[in-house]
Design an enzyme around this catalytic site. Structure first.
Site, PDB file in Angstrom:
ATOM      1  N   ASP A  71      50.854  35.939  40.346  1.00 27.27           N
ATOM      2  CA  ASP A  71      51.171  36.933  41.369  1.00 27.27           C
ATOM      3  C   ASP A  71      52.677  37.168  41.457  1.00 27.27           C
ATOM      4  OD1 ASP A  71      48.530  37.398  42.068  1.00 27.27           O
ATOM      5  OD2 ASP A  71      48.530  35.866  43.638  1.00 27.27           O
TER       6      ASP A  71
ATOM      7  N   TYR B  52      52.000  47.020  32.336  1.00 26.63           N
ATOM      8  CA  TYR B  52      51.365  48.329  32.420  1.00 26.63           C
ATOM      9  C   TYR B  52      52.122  49.352  31.564  1.00 26.63           C
ATOM     10  CZ  TYR B  52      48.892  46.750  36.696  1.00 26.63           C
ATOM     11  OH  TYR B  52      48.106  46.086  37.601  1.00 26.63           O
TER      12      TYR B  52
ATOM     13  N   HIS C  57      42.412  55.268  36.291  1.00 25.84           N
ATOM     14  CA  HIS C  57      42.886  53.961  35.833  1.00 25.84           C
ATOM     15  C   HIS C  57      41.790  52.908  35.962  1.00 25.84           C
ATOM     16  CE1 HIS C  57      45.973  50.851  35.070  1.00 25.84           C
ATOM     17  NE2 HIS C  57      45.239  50.123  35.902  1.00 25.84           N
ATOM     18  N   GLU C  58      41.161  52.841  37.124  1.00 24.30           N
ATOM     19  CA  GLU C  58      40.138  51.817  37.326  1.00 24.30           C
ATOM     20  C   GLU C  58      38.915  52.080  36.444  1.00 24.30           C
ATOM     21  OE1 GLU C  58      41.418  49.463  38.784  1.00 24.30           O
ATOM     22  OE2 GLU C  58      43.030  50.545  39.766  1.00 24.30           O
TER      23      GLU C  58
ATOM     24  N   HIS D 105      39.503  50.834  32.948  1.00 25.02           N
ATOM     25  CA  HIS D 105      39.327  49.379  32.832  1.00 25.02           C
ATOM     26  C   HIS D 105      37.910  49.008  32.380  1.00 25.02           C
ATOM     27  CE1 HIS D 105      42.820  47.043  33.825  1.00 25.02           C
ATOM     28  NE2 HIS D 105      43.072  47.731  34.929  1.00 25.02           N
TER      29      HIS D 105
ATOM     30  N   GLU E 128      46.330  45.772  30.962  1.00 27.97           N
ATOM     31  CA  GLU E 128      46.943  46.867  31.702  1.00 27.97           C
ATOM     32  C   GLU E 128      47.640  47.912  30.824  1.00 27.97           C
ATOM     33  OE1 GLU E 128      46.099  47.460  34.507  1.00 27.97           O
ATOM     34  OE2 GLU E 128      45.432  45.559  35.363  1.00 27.97           O
TER      35      GLU E 128
ATOM     36  N   GLY F 112      43.813  49.960  43.470  1.00 21.86           N
ATOM     37  CA  GLY F 112      42.408  49.812  43.122  1.00 21.86           C
ATOM     38  C   GLY F 112      42.188  48.490  42.433  1.00 21.86           C
ATOM     39  N   MET F 113      40.942  48.065  42.389  1.00 21.71           N
ATOM     40  CA  MET F 113      40.548  46.874  41.650  1.00 21.71           C
ATOM     41  C   MET F 113      39.272  47.201  40.906  1.00 21.71           C
ATOM     42  SD  MET F 113      41.406  43.864  40.754  1.00 21.71           S
ATOM     43  CE  MET F 113      40.490  42.998  39.479  1.00 21.71           C
ATOM     44  N   GLU F 114      39.318  46.954  39.594  1.00 23.55           N
ATOM     45  CA  GLU F 114      38.325  47.479  38.664  1.00 23.55           C
ATOM     46  C   GLU F 114      37.042  46.675  38.574  1.00 23.55           C
ATOM     47  OE1 GLU F 114      41.285  44.864  36.297  1.00 23.55           O
ATOM     48  OE2 GLU F 114      41.377  46.295  37.945  1.00 23.55           O
ATOM     49  N   ASN F 115      36.597  46.077  39.662  1.00 17.44           N
ATOM     50  CA  ASN F 115      35.386  45.270  39.622  1.00 17.44           C
ATOM     51  C   ASN F 115      34.229  46.067  39.008  1.00 17.44           C
ATOM     52  OD1 ASN F 115      36.841  43.341  41.357  1.00 17.44           O
ATOM     53  ND2 ASN F 115      36.477  44.872  42.932  1.00 17.44           N
TER      54      ASN F 115
ATOM     55  N   MET G 186      50.580  46.853  48.320  1.00 22.09           N
ATOM     56  CA  MET G 186      51.842  46.256  47.892  1.00 22.09           C
ATOM     57  C   MET G 186      52.759  47.254  47.211  1.00 22.09           C
ATOM     58  SD  MET G 186      50.940  42.363  46.722  1.00 22.09           S
ATOM     59  CE  MET G 186      49.851  42.815  45.367  1.00 22.09           C
TER      60      MET G 186
ATOM     61  N   GLN H 221      39.356  39.458  46.971  1.00 19.89           N
ATOM     62  CA  GLN H 221      40.273  39.937  45.929  1.00 19.89           C
ATOM     63  C   GLN H 221      40.609  38.733  45.061  1.00 19.89           C
ATOM     64  OE1 GLN H 221      41.307  42.836  44.760  1.00 19.89           O
ATOM     65  NE2 GLN H 221      42.376  41.672  43.194  1.00 19.89           N
ATOM     66  N   CYS H 222      39.916  38.604  43.917  1.00 22.26           N
ATOM     67  CA  CYS H 222      39.989  37.369  43.131  1.00 22.26           C
ATOM     68  C   CYS H 222      41.028  37.388  42.023  1.00 22.26           C
ATOM     69  CB  CYS H 222      38.611  37.056  42.541  1.00 22.26           C
ATOM     70  SG  CYS H 222      37.409  36.536  43.789  1.00 22.26           S
ATOM     71  N   GLN H 223      41.530  38.548  41.640  1.00 19.56           N
ATOM     72  CA  GLN H 223      42.569  38.573  40.613  1.00 19.56           C
ATOM     73  C   GLN H 223      43.880  38.074  41.217  1.00 19.56           C
ATOM     74  OE1 GLN H 223      43.938  42.386  38.972  1.00 19.56           O
ATOM     75  NE2 GLN H 223      43.434  41.645  36.944  1.00 19.56           N
TER      76      GLN H 223
END
Length: 578
Positions: A365, A373, A285-286, A289, A308, A259-262, A536, A127-129
């Site tokens: 973070d 958003y 949403h993803e 992106h 966002e 979610g993460m929009e990779n 989270m 998870q790089c973001q």
């Protein structure tokens, strides 16, 4: 020269990376990645090159002529990590760095078999973001510098490695397998992503498939069956889908986000698997992106709203196209409540309620909230109301086309919008939206018959026949309407079985309300959720409410579950409880 990103050592007077090629072997026992990465520059150059790293052990650096290069790994700074300074001979076109990650790499979570659905094999995901790619690869970790890449990952043969890129083959040798991938489109580094585990796939359409652990796969395939319809609706709204594939990876429960929009491989939390496809708005949403965030990217975290706010706007336009304007309005109303909560959370740091933020010395973070958003969304709604939908949609398509595969700032947005629709920003007081704190009093308000019906009920007990038809969003809006007496909450729970709900959106909203209203018999269910889920969005309200009820118990629950949370989630909860 200058560092244009407050969260990167990258200096715009130095050579810039055009692509990287990573060859790495994963050591599950030691929880480390041993890698060699080749950084190729847009234009050959010389002098000092500053790279971003976090907890990396640098073993050797060579240039494209195989010369050993001198380097200095400076002492780490609390937010940025350690600056890796490399001295390049003039005319250097590429460098190769041999290194290893730390077992505590902030981007990586190594899961034991017991933490997976199957219980037989380990699992690893990245998870790089926002600025965690530097804990996996030494690189210029700024979204301003988009890169292409190739990856070779060597893993145990019993596991499958998936990467947010195009698959280029798998070979097996003894007990090991090597997976090869290529990302032909340039991406910001925070979108580099991979996962390794016991994974299987199911095709959803010719350009989309879902990946998951075998025991979860059919449930995930059912939940996300409508993905192709979403892609087609989005293309009608925003133009062609430029990433070739939209695959989905259903993550372990510890994944910290919805979610993460990779690109090419979106990561999604398993908390979306409600069984009735009622939570797939996160997929919209993803997917959105793919145009806003991945195709047009913020140049750094101070302009995060460009990612966002635009994506929430696009997401709700997709929901409107598929499910109707009532559904989109209900979602926007819930978003407004979340925005108000976020503004209240930052009352001691009001600068973080601006759209254009100033984040020097602030971990992105720690600045994360619903402000970019939802405030971004309502700002775009204000602009649309001032221009009319047709004119705004035409501008939005031109904006995406103009900055396609680029990284921009708020000023770039302003210049483009003002050129296309002069005077509109002044009409809505864009300065107040962009640089002002909080939410303007005249911000647009969602309107629909279904929303009005929810608002009319307020905190009163709903009629059973009415509530039986509610969507999760309608339930959330009802539960967010305000506190009740403990007895009223108990009657509500008895009538509708909220504590037993398996829909996490409804369940967490209910448990948070119950704790605020001192319905303490829900405490075992709260602890169960906190032990099962690392998202989270759920950890923040539950730990906050639990701390208000019993701070010592909140600390004890966190201590028991801390090891199962992703490092980003651990940092967030620690901040809440200290």
């Amino acid at each position: 020269m200058a560092r244009r990103d407050p969260h990167s050592y990258t200096d715009d007077g130095q050579v810039e990376t055009e692509s990287f090629d990573l060859v790495a072997k994963l050591d599950f026992a030691g929880k480390v990645l041993r890698g060699e990465v080749t950084l190729t520059f847009r234009t050959p150059g010389g002098g000092t090159l500053d790279l971003d790293t976090r907890d990396l052990e640098i073993e050797a650096v060579r240039d494209d002529a195989e010369r050993v290069l001198p380097f200095t790994l400076h002492p780490a700074e609390p937010i940025l990590g350690a600056r890796l300074a490399i001295e390049l001979p003039e005319g250097t076109g590429a460098i190769r760095i041999r290194y290893r990650t730390s077992p505590d790499a902030s981007a990586l979570q190594w899961l034991a078999p017991a933490q997976t659905a199957g219980g037989q094999h380990p699992f690893l995901f990245s998870q790089c973001q926002a600025i965690h790619a530097r804990s996996v690869i030494p690189l210029q970790d700024s979204p301003r510098l988009r890169v292409r890449y190739t990856v070779e990952l060597t893993v145990p043969k019993t596991l499958r490695a998936v990467v947010a890129a195009a698959h280029r083959g798998r070979t097996e040798d003894g007990e090991l397998a090597t997976e090869r991938y290529e990302m032909p489109q340039p991406i910001p580094p925070y979108l580099f992503a991979f996962a390794v585990g016991d994974l299987a796939s199911h095709d959803l359409s010719p350009r989309s498939r879902v990946w998951a652990e075998p025991s979860v796969l059919q449930k995930a395939a059912h939940e996300f069956a409508g993905v192709e319809a979403m892609i087609e609706a989005a293309e009608q709204l925003f133009g062609p889908y430029d990433w070739e594939r939209f695959d989905i990876l259903t993550m372990p429960p510890s994944f910290p986000y919805g979610g993460m929009e990779n690109p090419r491989l979106t990561f999604l939390t398993p908390t979306l698997l409600a069984g009735d496809r009622s939570l797939v708005g996160v997929v919209a949403h993803e997917l959105a992106h793919s145009w806003t965030g991945n195709l047009v990217t913020n140049a750094n975290a101070e302009h995060f709203w460009l990612n966002e706010g635009f994506t929430v706007f696009a997401e709700r336009r997709i929901l409107e196209a598929i499910d109707g304007s009532d559904v989109a309005a209900l979602d926007a109303a819930l978003g407004r409540k979340e925005l108000d909560h976020a503004v209240e959370r930052f009352k001691e740091q009001p600068g973080l309620t601006r759209l254009r933020t100033h984040l020097t010395g602030i971990d992105p973070d720690d600045a994360f909230s619903q402000v970019p958003y939802e405030k971004g969304y309502f700002f775009l709604c204000a602009l649309e109301q001032a221009t009319g939908r047709d004119a705004f949609e035409a501008w939005l398509k031109s904006y995406i086309a103009a900055f396609r595969f680029g990284a921009i700032t708020t000023d770039d947005f302003i210049v483009h919008f003002e050129h296309a629709l002069p005077g509109v920003l002044a009409k809505v007081d864009g300065e107040r939206w962009i640089n002002g704190e909080g939410v303007p009093e005249d911000a647009p308000r969602p309107r629909s018959d279904r929303l009005a019906a929810i608002e009319a009920i307020g905190i009163e007990l709903p009629e059973p026949k009415v509530a039986s038809r509610w969507t999760p969003v309608e339930w959330q809006l009802h539960l967010e309407a305000g506190n009740r007496s403990a007895e009223t909450c108990r009657v509500l729970d008895a009538a509708h079985g909220l504590t037993a709900s398996t829909n996490y959106e409804v369940l967490v909203s209910w448990l948070t309300l119950a704790l605020r209203c001192r319905v303490l018999e829900v405490l075992p269910r709260v602890e169960q959720v906190l032990a099962e889920v690392g998202r989270m969005k759920y950890l923040r309200p539950l730990y906050s409410a639990l701390r208000e009820v019993d701070a010592a118990r909140a600390a004890t629950v966190f201590a028991a579950n801390r090891a199962g949370y992703h490092p980003i989630a651990r940092q967030m909860v620690e901040g809440l409880l200290t």
